[in-house]
Scaffold this active site. Structure first.
Site, mmCIF file in Angstrom:
data_model
loop_
_atom_site.group_PDB
_atom_site.id
_atom_site.type_symbol
_atom_site.label_atom_id
_atom_site.label_comp_id
_atom_site.label_asym_id
_atom_site.label_seq_id
_atom_site.Cartn_x
_atom_site.Cartn_y
_atom_site.Cartn_z
ATOM 1 N N GLY A 86 0.834 -1.207 0.000
ATOM 2 C CA GLY A 86 0.000 0.000 0.000
ATOM 3 C C GLY A 86 0.856 1.239 0.000
ATOM 4 O O GLY A 86 2.016 1.201 -0.441
ATOM 5 N N GLY B 290 2.220 2.444 5.531
ATOM 6 C CA GLY B 290 3.454 1.682 5.772
ATOM 7 C C GLY B 290 4.094 2.089 7.095
ATOM 8 O O GLY B 290 4.577 1.246 7.865
ATOM 9 N N CYS C 59 1.707 0.240 -8.940
ATOM 10 C CA CYS C 59 2.910 0.764 -8.288
ATOM 11 C C CYS C 59 4.082 0.842 -9.255
ATOM 12 O O CYS C 59 4.945 1.685 -9.121
ATOM 13 C CB CYS C 59 3.260 -0.129 -7.114
ATOM 14 S SG CYS C 59 3.397 -1.860 -7.573
ATOM 15 N N GLU D 6 5.658 -3.217 0.801
ATOM 16 C CA GLU D 6 5.682 -3.058 -0.659
ATOM 17 C C GLU D 6 4.981 -1.735 -0.942
ATOM 18 O O GLU D 6 3.751 -1.657 -0.945
ATOM 19 C CB GLU D 6 4.968 -4.238 -1.331
ATOM 20 C CG GLU D 6 5.602 -5.596 -1.038
ATOM 21 C CD GLU D 6 6.995 -5.757 -1.647
ATOM 22 O OE1 GLU D 6 7.276 -5.125 -2.682
ATOM 23 O OE2 GLU D 6 7.807 -6.505 -1.068
HETATM 24 P P1 NAD Z 1 -5.242 0.728 0.113
HETATM 25 O O1 NAD Z 1 -5.985 1.963 0.462
HETATM 26 O O2 NAD Z 1 -5.967 -0.415 -0.435
HETATM 27 O O3 NAD Z 1 -4.453 0.320 1.430
HETATM 28 C C1 NAD Z 1 -3.695 -0.833 1.475
HETATM 29 C C2 NAD Z 1 -4.195 -1.692 2.615
HETATM 30 O O4 NAD Z 1 -3.940 -1.042 3.859
HETATM 31 C C3 NAD Z 1 -5.693 -1.971 2.575
HETATM 32 O O5 NAD Z 1 -5.918 -3.309 2.878
HETATM 33 C C4 NAD Z 1 -6.229 -1.035 3.628
HETATM 34 O O6 NAD Z 1 -7.442 -1.442 4.197
HETATM 35 C C5 NAD Z 1 -5.125 -1.050 4.630
HETATM 36 N N1 NAD Z 1 -5.105 0.105 5.508
HETATM 37 C C6 NAD Z 1 -5.433 1.386 5.192
HETATM 38 N N2 NAD Z 1 -5.268 2.173 6.270
HETATM 39 C C7 NAD Z 1 -4.834 1.383 7.271
HETATM 40 C C8 NAD Z 1 -4.472 1.602 8.615
HETATM 41 N N3 NAD Z 1 -4.544 2.808 9.158
HETATM 42 N N4 NAD Z 1 -4.057 0.558 9.350
HETATM 43 C C9 NAD Z 1 -3.960 -0.676 8.820
HETATM 44 N N5 NAD Z 1 -4.295 -0.954 7.542
HETATM 45 C C10 NAD Z 1 -4.722 0.065 6.785
HETATM 46 O O7 NAD Z 1 -4.128 0.981 -0.891
HETATM 47 P P2 NAD Z 1 -3.498 2.346 -1.322
HETATM 48 O O8 NAD Z 1 -2.618 2.840 -0.254
HETATM 49 O O9 NAD Z 1 -4.520 3.235 -1.893
HETATM 50 O O10 NAD Z 1 -2.612 1.736 -2.507
HETATM 51 C C11 NAD Z 1 -1.942 2.549 -3.337
HETATM 52 C C12 NAD Z 1 -0.498 2.665 -2.907
HETATM 53 O O11 NAD Z 1 0.053 1.371 -2.773
HETATM 54 C C13 NAD Z 1 0.337 3.353 -3.951
HETATM 55 O O12 NAD Z 1 1.281 4.153 -3.323
HETATM 56 C C14 NAD Z 1 1.003 2.210 -4.679
HETATM 57 O O13 NAD Z 1 2.189 2.551 -5.340
HETATM 58 C C15 NAD Z 1 1.218 1.248 -3.565
HETATM 59 N N6 NAD Z 1 1.275 -0.119 -4.098
HETATM 60 C C16 NAD Z 1 2.448 -0.767 -4.026
HETATM 61 C C17 NAD Z 1 2.554 -2.030 -4.566
HETATM 62 C C18 NAD Z 1 3.848 -2.796 -4.531
HETATM 63 O O14 NAD Z 1 3.811 -3.986 -4.810
HETATM 64 N N7 NAD Z 1 4.969 -2.171 -4.210
HETATM 65 C C19 NAD Z 1 1.448 -2.620 -5.169
HETATM 66 C C20 NAD Z 1 0.256 -1.918 -5.195
HETATM 67 C C21 NAD Z 1 0.169 -0.665 -4.647
#
Ligand code: NAD
Length: 491
Positions: free
Chosen positions: A191, A196, A251, A213
């Site tokens: 995410g 993170g 990503c 990631e």
């Molecule tokens: P998202 O909003 O789906 O969040 C990721 C996960 O974190 C979800 O399951 C969500 O419910 C959980 N989450 C959110 N807030 C939380 C909290 N406070 N505590 C615990 N869990 C929580 O995803 P996103 O952030 O919108 O995804 C987009 C980002 O992810 C971009 O920056 C993208 O580059 C990155 N990404 C990275 C990869 C990789 O493989 N490196 C892949 C996909 C996305």
């Protein structure tokens, strides 16, 4: 376990099940991987439907990026499992003569996988394959932002797996935070960097290892290739890696393109023509570009474009349709570098082109910014290639193609620095969820008196010879042909 109502009880059962040893058996691991393979194969239609519903992905894109890649990864894991699980013999130094050693991969225990919405199956199952192949029990929390996919994982996928070992917990940030309060043996998170940081802070409590990631801005360097065929191929690969990959909500999508000033007119002309050819005059109707995941992300992207200085830089596309959460493939030339579109990860179908005097300036441009997950470069110049390899840092570096690294099992997928911690895919996923235990074995037979006190200069000299790999020296000292160096002045 749809909601974490009896979370503690469920986690305790998962821990107990791990302790009983069942998940360590090779046959159990194989059955789980086969279960995942059957889930994907038998539910292909439903997976496509869910991806269409949540993200507007075309069936071909859904197969290319999720179903197909997972079938490949699962088959790879099935065929490699025995080799991954087997201990590896290692060499020891001379002082440990007559001792043998091996590295034995063992599962970590109960692991938590928190995944994102843009590749809801791939980002959940690629780590889950590693976790189960390595013999762990696992809790998966898919993203609430892809609800149809999340529901399929929670309600259908689980019936293909050992329910004593794998649970899917659905929910959003509050459920995520609740899960993070618990004790895990590893947390694997995909995410954004903001969450993170929350994951890493929570992990501190139990010293839990994490894999993060994350994302960031992945640049593509487009050199002024001399043959028109090469130029077309490069532009096609850039455009499919951007607009044709979850509408740039990936990503590893190309965030922006760097080109030399003198090549700009040709590059723009090609990009416009090929975008129209690939995605049509009216891309919404051709059904070849995914939609934006939700209204919040749609408005975020629209705001990037609504900045007047950015709007003025649009050379192609730019139309937005709030009702259908759709944004046309949009190409921009030289939006201000201080504008949000150039300081934040775009994560959508907007493609800025940034011009440079000299294509080699791209190296300084990239180095002045956070380390990307991937750097792409389209070039035939060996000098530029060498410089990019030796002077830049990124999770991966791909020449003359885009996105292809995601489908590879033999190279690790993951970031460096700001783009993430840890790596996975193929054997790297297995390693991410394993601890390599060092096992050393010695028989009681032969013993060396000099290893034991009381110490004297003679024993000290033997240690010197042994640690310096001077075996002849050892023999000479033992036979009395070499006198110990006197260190009597040292206390
Ligand atoms: P998202 O909003 O789906 O969040 C990721 C996960 O974190 C979800 O399951 C969500 O419910 C959980 N989450 C959110 N807030 C939380 C909290 N406070 N505590 C615990 N869990 C929580 O995803 P996103 O952030 O919108 O995804 C987009 C980002 O992810 C971009 O920056 C993208 O580059 C990155 N990404 C990275 C990869 C990789 O493989 N490196 C892949 C996909 C996305």
């Amino acid at each position: 376990m749809d909601s974490p109502r009896n979370l503690q009880g469920d986690l305790e059962s998962l821990r107990l099940y791990f302790r009983c040893g069942r998940t360590k058996e090779a046959s159990w691991r194989k059955t789980q991987i086969k279960g995942l393979l059957n889930f994907i194969k038998e539910n292909e239609g439903d997976i496509m439907k869910a991806l269409k519903q949540d993200l507007g992905k075309h069936r071909a894109e859904a197969y290319r990026d999720e179903i197909g890649t997972l079938i490949k990864s699962l088959n790879y894991a099935l065929n490699s499992l025995k080799a991954w699980m087997s201990p590896k013999k290692v060499k020891l130094p001379a002082v440990a003569v007559l001792t043998t050693a091996e590295l034995l991969p063992e599962p970590l225990g109960l692991v938590l996988i928190v995944s994102a919405w843009n590749f809801p199956f791939g980002l959940s199952l690629e780590p889950l394959i590693g976790a189960l192949a390595a013999g762990n029990t696992a809790v998966l929390k898919p993203s609430e932002l892809a609800p149809a996919c999340s529901s399929l994982l929670a309600n259908t996928m689980t019936s293909y797996l050992d329910g004593n070992a794998v649970k899917v917990v659905e929910g959003g940030p509050s459920v995520g935070e609740q899960l993070l309060q618990e004790r895990w043996d590893k947390i694997f998170f995909t995410g954004n960097a903001r969450v993170g940081r929350i994951v890493m802070s929570a992990a501190v409590k139990y010293l839990t290892p994490v894999a993060l990631e994350l994302g960031g801005k992945c640049p593509a360097v487009l050199d002024s290739l001399s043959f028109s065929f090469d130029r077309e191929v490069a532009v096609k690969r850039i455009l499919v890696g951007k607009f044709g990959t979850c509408a740039g909500q990936a990503c590893i999508t190309i965030d922006y393109v760097l080109v030399e000033k003198k090549f700009l007119p040709k590059a723009v002309e090609l990009m416009k023509a090929i975008t129209t050819k690939m995605f049509g005059e009216n891309p919404r109707e051709t059904n070849t570009v995914a939609r934006i995941v939700n209204r919040r992300h749609f408005l975020r992207l629209k705001n990037l474009l609504d900045d007047p200085t950015v709007k003025a830089s649009i050379v192609y596309g730019g139309k937005t349709d709030e009702e259908n959460l759709f944004i046309e493939p949009t190409i921009l030339v030289d939006p201000p570098l201080e504008a949000e579109i150039m300081t934040e990860e775009i994560f959508g179908p907007l493609l800025p082109i940034i011009t440079l005097e000299n294509i080699e300036d791209s190296i300084e441009f990239i180095k002045a910014r956070p380390r990307p997950l991937t750097i792409y470069a389209f070039t035939k110049s060996k000098t530029l290639e060498r410089k990019l390899v030796s002077e830049t840092s990124s999770g991966s570096l791909v020449f003359n193609d885009a996105i292809i690294q995601y489908a590879a099992d033999t190279i690790p997928f993951g970031g460096v620095g700001e783009s993430g911690i840890g790596r996975y895919h193929g054997k790297f996923s297995f390693d991410t969820f394993s601890h390599e235990k060092a096992v050393a074995r010695r028989s009681f037979l032969v013993d060396f008196w000099f290893r034991f006190p009381p110490w004297n200069d003679y024993k000290l000299q033997l240690f010197r010879e042994a640690y310096n790999f001077d075996y002849l020296g050892v023999i000479f000292v033992v036979l009395g042909l070499k006198k110990p160096k006197s260190d009597s002045h040292v206390v």
